[in-house]
Motif scaffolding. Structure first.
Motif, PDB file in Angstrom:
ATOM      1  N   GLU A 209       1.058  -0.859   0.325  1.00  0.00           N
ATOM      2  CA  GLU A 209       0.249  -0.276  -0.281  1.00  0.00           C
ATOM      3  C   GLU A 209       1.006   1.083   0.115  1.00  0.00           C
ATOM      4  N   TYR A 210       0.368   2.368  -0.863  1.00  0.00           N
ATOM      5  CA  TYR A 210       1.287   3.849  -0.614  1.00  0.00           C
ATOM      6  C   TYR A 210      -0.249   4.731   0.274  1.00  0.00           C
ATOM      7  N   PRO A 211       0.174   5.776   1.108  1.00  0.00           N
ATOM      8  CA  PRO A 211      -1.154   6.879   1.349  1.00  0.00           C
ATOM      9  C   PRO A 211      -1.926   6.862   0.846  1.00  0.00           C
ATOM     10  N   SER A 212      -2.712   7.368   1.641  1.00  0.00           N
ATOM     11  CA  SER A 212      -3.761   7.994   1.036  1.00  0.00           C
ATOM     12  C   SER A 212      -3.003   9.280   0.393  1.00  0.00           C
ATOM     13  N   PRO A 213      -4.572  10.076  -0.516  1.00  0.00           N
ATOM     14  CA  PRO A 213      -3.811  11.434  -0.873  1.00  0.00           C
ATOM     15  C   PRO A 213      -3.729  12.518   0.493  1.00  0.00           C
ATOM     16  N   MET A 214      -4.690  11.954   1.284  1.00  0.00           N
ATOM     17  CA  MET A 214      -4.440  12.890   2.262  1.00  0.00           C
ATOM     18  C   MET A 214      -3.725  13.289   2.890  1.00  0.00           C
ATOM     19  N   GLU A 215      -2.770  12.483   2.898  1.00  0.00           N
ATOM     20  CA  GLU A 215      -1.535  12.088   3.960  1.00  0.00           C
ATOM     21  C   GLU A 215       0.084  12.598   2.986  1.00  0.00           C
ATOM     22  N   LEU A 216       0.023  12.429   1.950  1.00  0.00           N
ATOM     23  CA  LEU A 216       1.115  13.260   1.167  1.00  0.00           C
ATOM     24  C   LEU A 216       1.207  14.700   0.682  1.00  0.00           C
ATOM     25  N   SER A 217       2.611  15.094   1.298  1.00  0.00           N
ATOM     26  CA  SER A 217       2.849  15.920   1.089  1.00  0.00           C
ATOM     27  C   SER A 217       2.114  16.891  -0.247  1.00  0.00           C
ATOM     28  N   ARG A 218       2.037  18.370   0.199  1.00  0.00           N
ATOM     29  CA  ARG A 218       1.070  18.958  -1.245  1.00  0.00           C
ATOM     30  C   ARG A 218       2.101  19.294  -2.441  1.00  0.00           C
ATOM     31  N   GLU A 219       3.321  19.527  -2.541  1.00  0.00           N
ATOM     32  CA  GLU A 219       3.559  18.701  -3.403  1.00  0.00           C
ATOM     33  C   GLU A 219       3.445  17.878  -4.469  1.00  0.00           C
ATOM     34  N   LEU A 220       3.621  16.903  -3.684  1.00  0.00           N
ATOM     35  CA  LEU A 220       3.617  15.474  -4.136  1.00  0.00           C
ATOM     36  C   LEU A 220       1.458  15.548  -4.627  1.00  0.00           C
ATOM     37  N   GLU A 222       0.349  17.532  -5.427  1.00  0.00           N
ATOM     38  CA  GLU A 222      -0.458  18.308  -6.723  1.00  0.00           C
ATOM     39  C   GLU A 222      -0.007  17.440  -7.554  1.00  0.00           C
ATOM     40  N   GLN A 223       1.464  16.753  -7.550  1.00  0.00           N
ATOM     41  CA  GLN A 223       1.490  16.144  -8.802  1.00  0.00           C
ATOM     42  C   GLN A 223       0.540  15.314  -9.534  1.00  0.00           C
ATOM     43  N   ILE A 224       0.581  14.211  -8.556  1.00  0.00           N
ATOM     44  CA  ILE A 224      -0.243  12.853  -8.856  1.00  0.00           C
ATOM     45  C   ILE A 224      -2.008  13.713  -8.945  1.00  0.00           C
ATOM     46  N   GLY A 225      -1.809  15.176  -8.799  1.00  0.00           N
ATOM     47  CA  GLY A 225      -3.182  15.762  -9.762  1.00  0.00           C
ATOM     48  C   GLY A 225      -3.429  15.880 -10.719  1.00  0.00           C
ATOM     49  N   ASP A 226      -2.149  15.939 -11.880  1.00  0.00           N
ATOM     50  CA  ASP A 226      -1.254  16.476 -12.952  1.00  0.00           C
ATOM     51  C   ASP A 226      -1.946  15.737 -13.814  1.00  0.00           C
ATOM     52  N   TRP A 227      -2.826  15.781 -15.046  1.00  0.00           N
ATOM     53  CA  TRP A 227      -3.185  14.938 -15.430  1.00  0.00           C
ATOM     54  C   TRP A 227      -1.613  15.200 -16.344  1.00  0.00           C
ATOM     55  N   PRO A 243     -10.159  14.325 -15.099  1.00  0.00           N
ATOM     56  CA  PRO A 243     -10.520  15.592 -14.274  1.00  0.00           C
ATOM     57  C   PRO A 243      -9.831  15.568 -13.114  1.00  0.00           C
ATOM     58  N   TYR A 244      -9.707  14.104 -12.889  1.00  0.00           N
ATOM     59  CA  TYR A 244      -9.366  14.371 -11.768  1.00  0.00           C
ATOM     60  C   TYR A 244      -8.647  12.676 -10.902  1.00  0.00           C
ATOM     61  N   PRO A 245      -7.456  12.521 -11.221  1.00  0.00           N
ATOM     62  CA  PRO A 245      -6.211  11.660 -11.803  1.00  0.00           C
ATOM     63  C   PRO A 245      -5.902  11.143  -9.997  1.00  0.00           C
ATOM     64  N   ASP A 246      -6.534  11.924  -9.519  1.00  0.00           N
ATOM     65  CA  ASP A 246      -6.411  11.677  -7.777  1.00  0.00           C
ATOM     66  C   ASP A 246      -6.672  11.119  -7.377  1.00  0.00           C
ATOM     67  N   SER A 247      -8.085  10.538  -7.741  1.00  0.00           N
ATOM     68  CA  SER A 247      -9.558   9.942  -7.490  1.00  0.00           C
ATOM     69  C   SER A 247      -8.938   7.844  -8.331  1.00  0.00           C
ATOM     70  N   PHE A 248      -7.812   8.466  -9.002  1.00  0.00           N
ATOM     71  CA  PHE A 248      -7.292   7.225  -9.762  1.00  0.00           C
ATOM     72  C   PHE A 248      -6.128   6.148  -8.799  1.00  0.00           C
ATOM     73  N   TYR A 249      -6.273   7.260  -8.190  1.00  0.00           N
ATOM     74  CA  TYR A 249      -4.898   6.970  -7.165  1.00  0.00           C
ATOM     75  C   TYR A 249      -5.393   6.116  -6.165  1.00  0.00           C
ATOM     76  N   GLY A 250      -5.976   7.331  -5.374  1.00  0.00           N
ATOM     77  CA  GLY A 250      -6.758   6.958  -4.398  1.00  0.00           C
ATOM     78  C   GLY A 250      -7.744   5.271  -3.883  1.00  0.00           C
ATOM     79  N   SER A 251      -7.782   5.536  -5.560  1.00  0.00           N
ATOM     80  CA  SER A 251      -9.298   4.188  -4.695  1.00  0.00           C
ATOM     81  C   SER A 251      -8.345   3.051  -5.971  1.00  0.00           C
ATOM     82  N   HIS A 252      -7.230   2.517  -6.725  1.00  0.00           N
ATOM     83  CA  HIS A 252      -6.925   1.896  -7.120  1.00  0.00           C
ATOM     84  C   HIS A 252      -5.387   1.391  -6.539  1.00  0.00           C
ATOM     85  N   LEU A 253      -4.522   2.758  -5.990  1.00  0.00           N
ATOM     86  CA  LEU A 253      -3.213   2.853  -6.335  1.00  0.00           C
ATOM     87  C   LEU A 253      -2.870   3.015  -4.770  1.00  0.00           C
ATOM     88  N   SER A 254      -3.885   2.966  -3.671  1.00  0.00           N
ATOM     89  CA  SER A 254      -3.032   3.415  -2.530  1.00  0.00           C
ATOM     90  C   SER A 254      -3.270   2.782  -1.585  1.00  0.00           C
TER      91      SER A 254
END
Length: 353
Positions: A209-220, A222-227, A243-254
């Motif tokens: 597992e990897y951290p929930s988006p809410m536990e990542l640094s602001r910089e990281l 923002e990068q995960i949210g950059d399509w 429109p929301y790649p951070d949701s893909f990360y949160g739902s399937h990769l973290s």
């Protein structure tokens, strides 16, 4: 041996965001399946390897209101177990005995509540989980001699005002030290139905597992949210997530859904907050995630291989695969238990997410 049940993640997220690599954690998905566990098995809702001469824990907090009779719910569990063994029934045998039919009629009616006077005095706790270290090596027992078994019990009522979920008790013990087992532990007469687990056997599996988006640094974050970063990496992510790649990360990769030990916690009901040990202020680690659902419509990539065909069925029986324990926290949340890594015997804390 780690049996693979979870499909591989859609992509190696550390190839796109190398900063995540040092944040990887191992979690153990428990994969509960309804069954008939014994006291010698790791289980959810099964019997505990409890010494006959050990006092059984009770909750002496106030318990308001009435709810279901545990004896009736236990009978319904036995009926469900019988149906699971013979799903097509037997045309020569009545489906239910008169006693069973009467209980089912009552539980399916509007008259299932009992008077709260049934709850006089302390309430006996219910077994929630039993986890052997041999099955879940991620468990970190306290230093007491031979501790290799974690038992989790809870009071099957909400406990406001601090929290609207059950109170839990954690017991570590040495399985080898139990020579005579308590076979008929006390039980509460009334319970909240959603807090009575169906007996489940476990099929533990380690995942990364990897951290929930809410536990990542602001910089990281923002990068995960950059399509454009996902596009440049040619990661093959479905363009519907543009429109929301951070949701893909949160739902399937973290963070994996469902019942699990260790790993990273899921957030969303609240924002991440410090979780200091009440005894020594050491930051606490996730111990056990008690989840309402093993997956939902947003994270279906985590569905185990053997459940994928059934998960697409409209047959209501297959809901048991998504919610095998029948536990419901809040309106479909998780109850998280945290422990002190410096001293696992210190008091634990609980959060709802």
């Amino acid at each position: 041996m780690n049996v693979v049940r979870t499909p591989p993640r859609p992509l190696d997220v550390t190839a796109v965001f190398p900063q995540l690599a040092p944040l990887a954690r191992t979690a153990t998905r428990l994969h509960p399946r309804r069954g008939a566990p014994s006291a010698h098995d790791s289980s959810i809702g099964g019997p505990l390897l409890w010494p006959a001469d050990d006092p059984w824990p009770h909750c002496d907090a106030p318990h308001e209101g009435g709810d279901h009779a545990l004896a009736e719910l236990r009978l319904r569990q036995r009926i469900r177990a019988s149906e699971a063994m013979h799903p097509d029934g037997d045309p020569h045998v009545p489906q239910y005995t008169p006693e069973e039919q009467a209980v089912l009629d009552r539980l399916n009616s509007d008259e299932t509540w009992h008077d709260s006077t049934w709850l006089e005095g302390p309430v006996a706790l219910l077994p929630l989980a039993q986890l052997y270290v041999r099955d879940i090596p991620l468990l970190r027992p306290p230093a007491q001699a031979g501790a290799d078994l974690l038992q989790v019990l809870w009071c099957p009522f909400d406990h406001p005002p601090e929290k609207y979920m059950p109170r839990t008790v954690l017991v570590w013990r040495s399985a080898a030290a139990v020579t005579e087992i308590l076979t008929s532990p006390p039980e509460p007469p009334l319970v909240v139905e959603e807090y009575v687990p169906e007996p489940c056997v476990l099929a533990p599996e380690q995942v990364t597992e990897y951290p929930s988006p809410m536990e990542l640094s602001r910089e990281l974050r923002e990068q995960i949210g950059d399509w454009s970063i996902w596009q440049a990496a040619d990661a093959g992510v479905d363009s519907s997530y543009a429109p929301y790649p951070d949701s893909f990360y949160g739902s399937h990769l973290s963070v994996a859904p469902g019942w699990k030990v260790g790993g990273w916690p899921m957030w969303g009901y609240t924002d991440p907050a410090p979780r200091p040990c009440p005894a020594c202020d050491t930051p606490m680690d996730p111990l056990l995630s008690i989840d309402t659902f093993e997956w939902d419509s947003s994270n279906r990539s985590w569905i185990p291989y053997e459940d994928q065909a059934a998960a697409s069925s409209t047959d209501p029986r297959y809901r048991d695969l998504m919610q095998p324990t029948a536990i419901q926290i809040g309106s479909g949340h998780k109850q998280q238990i945290y422990f002190c890594p410096a001293a696992p015997e210190h008091p634990h804390i609980e959060l709802m997410q």
